[in-house]
Design a protein around this motif. Structure first.
Motif, PDB file in Angstrom:
ATOM      1  N   TYR A  82       0.797  -1.225   0.000  1.00 43.17           N
ATOM      2  CA  TYR A  82       0.000   0.000   0.000  1.00 43.17           C
ATOM      3  C   TYR A  82       0.832   1.279   0.000  1.00 43.17           C
ATOM      4  O   TYR A  82       0.291   2.357   0.208  1.00 43.17           O
ATOM      5  CB  TYR A  82      -0.932  -0.003   1.228  1.00 43.17           C
ATOM      6  CG  TYR A  82      -1.993  -1.066   1.146  1.00 43.17           C
ATOM      7  CD1 TYR A  82      -3.158  -0.871   0.410  1.00 43.17           C
ATOM      8  CD2 TYR A  82      -1.820  -2.294   1.795  1.00 43.17           C
ATOM      9  CE1 TYR A  82      -4.129  -1.852   0.336  1.00 43.17           C
ATOM     10  CE2 TYR A  82      -2.784  -3.283   1.725  1.00 43.17           C
ATOM     11  CZ  TYR A  82      -3.937  -3.059   0.996  1.00 43.17           C
ATOM     12  OH  TYR A  82      -4.900  -4.029   0.915  1.00 43.17           O
ATOM     13  N   LYS A  85      -0.530   4.712  -1.557  1.00 41.60           N
ATOM     14  CA  LYS A  85      -1.883   4.484  -2.077  1.00 41.60           C
ATOM     15  C   LYS A  85      -2.965   5.226  -1.295  1.00 41.60           C
ATOM     16  O   LYS A  85      -4.136   4.839  -1.309  1.00 41.60           O
ATOM     17  CB  LYS A  85      -2.176   2.988  -2.119  1.00 41.60           C
ATOM     18  CG  LYS A  85      -1.312   2.268  -3.160  1.00 41.60           C
ATOM     19  CD  LYS A  85      -1.734   0.843  -3.397  1.00 41.60           C
ATOM     20  CE  LYS A  85      -0.893   0.205  -4.495  1.00 41.60           C
ATOM     21  NZ  LYS A  85      -1.284  -1.211  -4.736  1.00 41.60           N
ATOM     22  N   ALA A  89      -4.438   2.907   1.658  1.00 41.74           N
ATOM     23  CA  ALA A  89      -3.420   2.540   2.649  1.00 41.74           C
ATOM     24  C   ALA A  89      -3.899   2.843   4.066  1.00 41.74           C
ATOM     25  O   ALA A  89      -3.654   2.071   4.998  1.00 41.74           O
ATOM     26  CB  ALA A  89      -2.119   3.274   2.364  1.00 41.74           C
TER      27      ALA A  89
END
Length: 207
Positions: A82, A85, A89
């Motif tokens: 992640y 992101k 995330a």
């Protein structure tokens, strides 16, 4: 540990995270975060050659040794999957918090953790005395606690990695950019808890 204390601290944090995951960010959640700021970032008082000192620290909980290896692997996996992101995330990080940090089967409520960003007053005093007191205020008039602890600086190993990765869940991984290095961790192991509300005025509630 008294149920009222856990309700107002660990379990209240869990409810806040559940609300964020359910509703997303918005005005009502923003208000909840403001109201919870003293719970999430208690004042930490120390003493020693650096003088009597108090400073706010973002504080979390340490998982039990039996859960540490699994928690670290999950944290590393979130970082890999992640990085950069954004809210995706954040959601992965919040889910981890529910599964481990605010999960009473995994977490040790007698061990709280943070990190020290400078070798200043708090650092010097903890190194010298090994003691610190955390002050938590939960407005309006919900609760107030004085948590007396033994305190230890940790600069390597699983606790050091855990504390810094938990920090990174919200402050580094979503943006995919690191603005500072990892810092030494500090572990606060609870010795005594006092109810400092106006109703109890400093009554000891643990042990």
């Amino acid at each position: 540990m008294p149920d009222d204390f856990l309700d107002n601290t660990l379990r209240a944090r869990r409810k806040l995270v559940e609300a964020i995951l359910e509703k997303g960010m918005g005005p009502s959640i923003d208000c909840d975060l403001v109201r919870s700021s003293y719970l999430l970032s208690p004042m930490v008082a120390t003493y020693g050659s650096a003088g009597l000192n108090i400073a706010p620290f973002m504080v979390s909980y340490l998982v039990k040794e039996s859960c540490m290896a699994e928690a670290l692997e999950k944290l590393r996996d979130i970082e890999r999957k992640y990085w950069g992101k954004g809210f995706e995330a954040v959601k992965a990080g919040l889910s981890f918090v529910l599964d481990y940090v605010y999960n009473e089967d995994c977490v040790d409520p007698l061990a709280m953790v943070s990190h020290v960003m400078t070798k200043g007053h708090t650092w010097r005093n903890i190194i010298e005395t090994g003691e610190a007191t955390l002050g938590i205020l939960i407005p309006p008039d919900v609760a107030a606690y004085e948590i007396r602890t033994t305190a230890q600086i940790v600069e390597q190993g699983s606790i050091y990695e855990y504390v810094n990765l938990v920090h990174d869940l919200m402050h580094v991984i979503p943006e995919g950019e690191r603005s500072h290095p990892w810092y030494p961790a500090v572990v606060f192991r609870v010795r005594e808890i006092y109810d400092n509300s106006y109703q109890k005025l400093g009554s000891r509630i643990y042990p």
